[in-house]
Design a protein around this motif. Structure first.
Motif, mmCIF file in Angstrom:
data_model
loop_
_atom_site.group_PDB
_atom_site.id
_atom_site.type_symbol
_atom_site.label_atom_id
_atom_site.label_comp_id
_atom_site.label_asym_id
_atom_site.label_seq_id
_atom_site.Cartn_x
_atom_site.Cartn_y
_atom_site.Cartn_z
ATOM 1 N N PRO A 189 6.108 -1.747 3.244
ATOM 2 C CA PRO A 189 5.744 -0.328 3.192
ATOM 3 C C PRO A 189 5.097 0.042 1.862
ATOM 4 O O PRO A 189 5.647 -0.257 0.795
ATOM 5 N N PRO A 190 3.929 0.677 1.878
ATOM 6 C CA PRO A 190 3.228 1.008 0.631
ATOM 7 C C PRO A 190 4.010 1.934 -0.301
ATOM 8 O O PRO A 190 3.804 1.907 -1.515
ATOM 9 N N ARG A 191 4.892 2.745 0.239
ATOM 10 C CA ARG A 191 5.675 3.664 -0.589
ATOM 11 C C ARG A 191 7.082 3.128 -0.859
ATOM 12 O O ARG A 191 8.033 3.904 -1.060
ATOM 13 N N ALA A 192 7.229 1.815 -0.917
ATOM 14 C CA ALA A 192 8.552 1.201 -1.065
ATOM 15 C C ALA A 192 9.293 1.718 -2.295
ATOM 16 O O ALA A 192 10.481 2.069 -2.223
ATOM 17 N N ALA A 193 8.630 1.766 -3.445
ATOM 18 C CA ALA A 193 9.301 2.197 -4.669
ATOM 19 C C ALA A 193 9.782 3.637 -4.548
ATOM 20 O O ALA A 193 10.894 3.964 -5.007
ATOM 21 N N GLN A 194 8.990 4.494 -3.925
ATOM 22 C CA GLN A 194 9.395 5.886 -3.749
ATOM 23 C C GLN A 194 10.589 6.006 -2.808
ATOM 24 O O GLN A 194 11.485 6.830 -3.019
ATOM 25 N N ILE A 195 10.610 5.186 -1.765
ATOM 26 C CA ILE A 195 11.720 5.219 -0.807
ATOM 27 C C ILE A 195 13.017 4.792 -1.482
ATOM 28 O O ILE A 195 14.062 5.454 -1.339
ATOM 29 N N LEU A 196 12.967 3.694 -2.210
ATOM 30 C CA LEU A 196 14.168 3.204 -2.894
ATOM 31 C C LEU A 196 14.688 4.235 -3.888
ATOM 32 O O LEU A 196 15.896 4.480 -3.979
ATOM 33 N N LYS A 197 13.792 4.860 -4.613
ATOM 34 C CA LYS A 197 14.193 5.871 -5.592
ATOM 35 C C LYS A 197 14.803 7.089 -4.904
ATOM 36 O O LYS A 197 15.814 7.635 -5.362
ATOM 37 N N ALA A 198 14.208 7.512 -3.793
ATOM 38 C CA ALA A 198 14.718 8.680 -3.084
ATOM 39 C C ALA A 198 16.132 8.456 -2.574
ATOM 40 O O ALA A 198 16.981 9.351 -2.660
ATOM 41 N N VAL A 199 16.396 7.274 -2.043
ATOM 42 C CA VAL A 199 17.741 6.973 -1.555
ATOM 43 C C VAL A 199 18.743 6.978 -2.709
ATOM 44 O O VAL A 199 19.825 7.574 -2.617
ATOM 45 N N VAL A 204 14.010 4.173 8.769
ATOM 46 C CA VAL A 204 12.992 3.951 7.736
ATOM 47 C C VAL A 204 12.182 2.700 8.017
ATOM 48 O O VAL A 204 12.729 1.602 8.121
ATOM 49 N N GLY A 205 10.875 2.895 8.169
ATOM 50 C CA GLY A 205 9.916 1.800 8.199
ATOM 51 C C GLY A 205 8.954 2.018 7.052
ATOM 52 O O GLY A 205 9.068 1.430 5.986
ATOM 53 N N ASN A 206 8.004 2.941 7.264
ATOM 54 C CA ASN A 206 7.153 3.404 6.168
ATOM 55 C C ASN A 206 7.783 4.552 5.386
ATOM 56 O O ASN A 206 7.249 4.986 4.371
ATOM 57 N N GLY A 207 8.879 5.081 5.884
ATOM 58 C CA GLY A 207 9.646 6.062 5.137
ATOM 59 C C GLY A 207 9.129 7.476 5.179
ATOM 60 O O GLY A 207 9.521 8.299 4.352
ATOM 61 N N GLY A 262 -18.410 9.392 6.156
ATOM 62 C CA GLY A 262 -18.016 10.501 7.011
ATOM 63 C C GLY A 262 -16.724 10.314 7.767
ATOM 64 O O GLY A 262 -16.355 11.152 8.594
ATOM 65 N N ALA A 263 -15.992 9.215 7.501
ATOM 66 C CA ALA A 263 -14.723 8.971 8.188
ATOM 67 C C ALA A 263 -13.557 9.509 7.361
ATOM 68 O O ALA A 263 -13.534 9.375 6.139
ATOM 69 N N PHE A 264 -12.599 10.124 8.024
ATOM 70 C CA PHE A 264 -11.385 10.623 7.385
ATOM 71 C C PHE A 264 -10.216 9.786 7.862
ATOM 72 O O PHE A 264 -9.954 9.696 9.061
ATOM 73 N N TYR A 265 -9.510 9.163 6.919
ATOM 74 C CA TYR A 265 -8.360 8.322 7.258
ATOM 75 C C TYR A 265 -7.122 9.200 7.340
ATOM 76 O O TYR A 265 -6.546 9.594 6.324
ATOM 77 N N ALA A 266 -6.716 9.517 8.553
ATOM 78 C CA ALA A 266 -5.526 10.339 8.794
ATOM 79 C C ALA A 266 -4.305 9.436 8.763
ATOM 80 O O ALA A 266 -3.627 9.216 9.770
ATOM 81 N N SER A 267 -4.006 8.937 7.580
ATOM 82 C CA SER A 267 -2.922 7.969 7.424
ATOM 83 C C SER A 267 -1.598 8.681 7.199
ATOM 84 O O SER A 267 -1.438 9.441 6.250
ATOM 85 N N HIS A 268 -0.634 8.400 8.071
ATOM 86 C CA HIS A 268 0.688 8.988 7.883
ATOM 87 C C HIS A 268 1.432 8.342 6.722
ATOM 88 O O HIS A 268 2.471 8.843 6.296
ATOM 89 N N VAL A 269 0.887 7.248 6.194
ATOM 90 C CA VAL A 269 1.505 6.564 5.056
ATOM 91 C C VAL A 269 0.830 6.957 3.742
ATOM 92 O O VAL A 269 1.489 7.317 2.773
ATOM 93 N N PHE A 270 -0.489 6.921 3.698
ATOM 94 C CA PHE A 270 -1.208 7.128 2.441
ATOM 95 C C PHE A 270 -1.476 8.600 2.130
ATOM 96 O O PHE A 270 -1.620 8.965 0.971
#
Length: 378
Positions: A291-301, A222-225, A183-191
């Motif tokens: 940062p879990p989205r590292a590959a996406q951040i590098l690609k976006a830049v 940029v930290g978690n991006g 019943g828990a919802f993870y309100a993750s700004h990263v995931f």
């Protein structure tokens, strides 16, 4: 509702489930969502919050929606060509409100037993505020050493505060363990990708205020991006719909003390091989070792013709003091982009950077002398 899709292994899940990450590779979700074009002439008569861009937002198909009137922040000049968007003028005094309102709206529809978040301060504050607005119970996990003023703000919104020994990664692990409870919802700004669709409104506002144009360069911390990836989403959508004819360069700024993405970019890598050392820095909000989205951040830049810049604590301290003398009192992390462009001016053309957290969250950095505080009018 739209579906979650894993950018790594392409597995899918319904977005009305409480599954907070890909069950196969444990990576963050993207959202299988196609934004419709926003009509610029229609915006003048719309609601004064980020929900004004309803065509471009998931979860915008029903009313009422959670809101505290977030967004629509002003842009003010710093030099002839460089301006600052004052995203600390939001309900909880940071740009994280843009993503938090999306997560709170999603949680309102899912009706979880508990909303769980982790943060170095600002995201936790925003989630606490917006879940309070939605009438949902919330627990926020923060690392030890988080600014006392941010802790006070989280408590004030009624969230249960859990201070975790160790750094930012330790707080994330503790929150993820709690999110595994029924019943828990993870309100993750990263995931959770809904957060990125909230932060992309930063660029939609620049586009609207620019009469259908964007600056030549967007500089973001940029930290978690989450702001950079939201900006990349918006730029891609606006360009794809023919609403802009060129993409601005996306320049990412990291603290020199914790700069794994900048190091990977300079090495030509597409991802991180290992976590960086978690060293102390004034820019606590972007001190993310892995940062879990590292590959996406590098690609976006790279895809948007940008680069990475790093700044020292001395440069951050000086930039924060300079902004304060210009009437703009921001937290230390928020001064990082101004520190970067003072040290390394961007390419010719117009540039916008965010001042994304109020100075009341951290106070003025120590050891700023009157000489450092004198405004630089360059």
């Amino acid at each position: 509702m739209t579906a979650y899709v894993c950018p790594r292994c392409r597995s899918r899940a319904a977005s009305d489930a409480l599954t907070w990450c890909c069950p196969l590779c444990r990576g963050p979700w993207d959202l299988d969502f196609t934004a419709a074009p926003v009509s610029l002439p229609s915006l003048a008569s719309r609601v004064n919050s980020l929900w004004r861009y309803a065509e471009a937002l998931p979860l915008a198909t029903s009313r009422p929606r959670v809101t505290l009137g977030e967004g629509r922040t002003p842009v003010v000049p710093l030099t002839e060509d460089i301006s600052a968007k004052l995203d600390f003028l939001t309900p909880t005094s940071s740009f994280k409100d843009r993503g938090a309102v999306m997560l709170a709206e999603l949680a309102r529809r899912l009706e979880p037993r508990l909303v769980v978040a982790d943060s170095s301060g600002n995201a936790g504050t925003a989630i606490a505020a917006y879940t309070a607005r939605a009438g949902l119970p919330c627990a926020v996990y923060v690392p030890e050493g988080t600014s006392a003023k941010k802790l006070e703000q989280i408590r004030a919104h009624g969230a249960r505060l859990v201070v975790v020994p160790g750094g930012r990664d330790a707080a994330a692990r503790a929150a993820q363990e709690a999110a595994g409870e029924p019943g828990a919802f993870y309100a993750s700004h990263v995931f959770n990708p809904h957060f990125l669709h909230g932060t992309k409104t930063y660029v939609y506002e620049l586009w609207e205020d620019g009469g259908g144009t964007l600056p030549d360069t967007l500089v973001v911390p940029v930290g978690n991006g989450t702001l950079l990836l939201g900006a990349a989403l918006a730029v891609g959508e606006l360009h794809g719909h023919g609403l802009i004819d060129r993409r601005p360069a996306l320049v990412a700024v990291q603290a020199e003390a914790v700069s794994p993405l900048a190091a990977a970019y300079r090495a030509g890598a597409d991802a991180l091989d290992a976590a960086a050392e978690a060293r102390p820095t004034l820019a606590e909000g972007i001190a993310i070792p892995h940062p879990p989205r590292a590959a996406q951040i590098l690609k976006a830049v790279r895809d948007n013709g940008g680069t990475f810049l790093t700044v020292t604590d001395d440069q951050i301290r000086s930039a924060q003091a300079d902004l304060a003398r210009r009437g703009l009192y921001v937290e230390t992390t928020a001064a990082a982009c101004w520190a970067a462009v003072r040290a390394e001016p961007p390419r010719p053309g117009t540039t916008v950077l965010p001042l994304c957290g109020a100075g009341t969250k951290t106070g003025l950095a120590p050891e700023a002398t009157p000489e450092e505080a004198a405004p630089d009018r360059s």
